[in-house]
Write an enzyme that holds these catalytic residues in place. Sequence first.
Site, PDB file in Angstrom:
ATOM      1  N   ASP A 254      40.553  41.179  49.697  1.00 54.82           N
ATOM      2  CA  ASP A 254      39.961  40.982  51.017  1.00 54.82           C
ATOM      3  C   ASP A 254      40.450  42.111  51.924  1.00 54.82           C
ATOM      4  O   ASP A 254      41.232  42.973  51.490  1.00 54.82           O
ATOM      5  CB  ASP A 254      40.309  39.608  51.601  1.00 54.82           C
ATOM      6  CG  ASP A 254      39.135  39.031  52.388  1.00 54.82           C
ATOM      7  OD1 ASP A 254      38.674  39.714  53.328  1.00 54.82           O
ATOM      8  OD2 ASP A 254      38.669  37.927  52.072  1.00 54.82           O
ATOM      9  N   HIS A 301      25.493  34.464  50.862  1.00 54.73           N
ATOM     10  CA  HIS A 301      24.496  33.796  51.707  1.00 54.73           C
ATOM     11  C   HIS A 301      24.568  34.293  53.150  1.00 54.73           C
ATOM     12  O   HIS A 301      23.652  34.038  53.935  1.00 54.73           O
ATOM     13  CB  HIS A 301      24.637  32.270  51.621  1.00 54.73           C
ATOM     14  CG  HIS A 301      25.750  31.693  52.441  1.00 54.73           C
ATOM     15  ND1 HIS A 301      25.656  30.475  53.057  1.00 54.73           N
ATOM     16  CD2 HIS A 301      26.982  32.165  52.737  1.00 54.73           C
ATOM     17  CE1 HIS A 301      26.775  30.220  53.710  1.00 54.73           C
ATOM     18  NE2 HIS A 301      27.592  31.224  53.520  1.00 54.73           N
TER      19      HIS A 301
END
EC number: 2.1.1.-
Length: 450
Positions: A254, A301
Amino acid sequence: MISEIAKLAALVLTNTVKVDDFLQSSKLPPPTFHEDGPIDLGLSPEVEAARVAAIESSLRLHDLLXGPVELIRPTVNAXSLEAIYKYDVASKVPIHGEIPIIELAXQCKMNEPDLRRILRFAIIHHRVFQEPRKGIITHSAASRRLVEDSAARDGLGLQFDDAWQSFARGFSLAHNTDKSVFEYMEAHPEKAKRFAGAMSSFSSYRGHGPEYLARGFPWASLGTKTVVDVGGSEGKYSIALAKSFPQLKFIVQDLPAVVRAVNAKRPIPLELEDRVTFMEHDMFTEQPVSADVYMFRFVFHDWPDKYVVNILRRLIPALKPGARIIISDSILPEPNTLSELYERKIRALDMVMLSFFNSRERERDDWERVCQEVDPRFKFVDAWVPEGAALGIIEAVWQPEPTMEXPKAIESDESSSTGVXDSAKGIKGMESNGRNGXISVTCVDDVDVN
């Protein structure tokens, strides 16, 4: 001939009895609107299916009995919840106690007649609060949750302050900004904190736990492999998988701010420190780790197709033959193929993605098409939804041809790391995945929504 409404009523009764029998035989408390009522019923998969069937039948029965005129009336039900959120009404009502409406109005700095109307609407429509005696308010199970669960409060705030406006106009127009959602949150820490809380609340919903990902894919069949969890935030899912599958190693990637926060909190159990590690990486830059499996959970998404394609193309330089890409994300059902209750929820989420991010939830064919667009060597394997899970699993494998040249990732301001803010998860520890590209959600007319 028996009518449809009579059939539905019978189904409601039959399935409700199944749930009740299970609760009684298991000595579990039944659902109640009382403030001490259970949040989760602890049902077995079979009885959970009966619960869903009872809800679906009752919804259809409600709509049939209400008639077509009621179905096309604008909804105003949520207005009471918006007021309850904005004036923090729930926190003023004592747990296991009561308070007169007139006193509650004074504490909330609201007009007493207005608050009385709002509360009575919320009680009848949402079972939020109770009025055991005229003018006296106590908690219900739902209102108590607004006191004790900050993530539930954040979820309401996100819907009322951000989602409603975005539904009407698109996020950028609604907030008078040319920034994407994540850039906007970065500039407004109070909204970022609430967004993080809301995401935490949403991830606790039924079907989102790590156990569904663990059971839904044959991880044990991989053997001794390394899994790169791209955009993995605090590593919650990698840690859970590492506990269940000791032959696997995980690298959680990340952005730097996220990794620094994780290292400060040190969430990894001591026995897993040699198998779960963290690494700073921006998924819009070239993947530096050559691994066996790359996992993206609830990342894509948030992004329109072209950004998903770009993210996956950044993997190509690191991919070795047979490398797998495991995507855990929503899979929109074909119409009338799944339960109405599930379809209502996932199609509502699809509208949220459109209004917030100009993105969408995807059908199986959409996922297959995205893989093909990334590179012909990305071979789509399958897509499925594990039993009871809210998210599906999409599997692809890298099968290179010796003479083929990899397509280049799209070079644009949106995919460049220069001048681009951190991911949603990089803002105050958000659990939402995805990186903050410059996606301007100013017009939804040209969005291709299948």
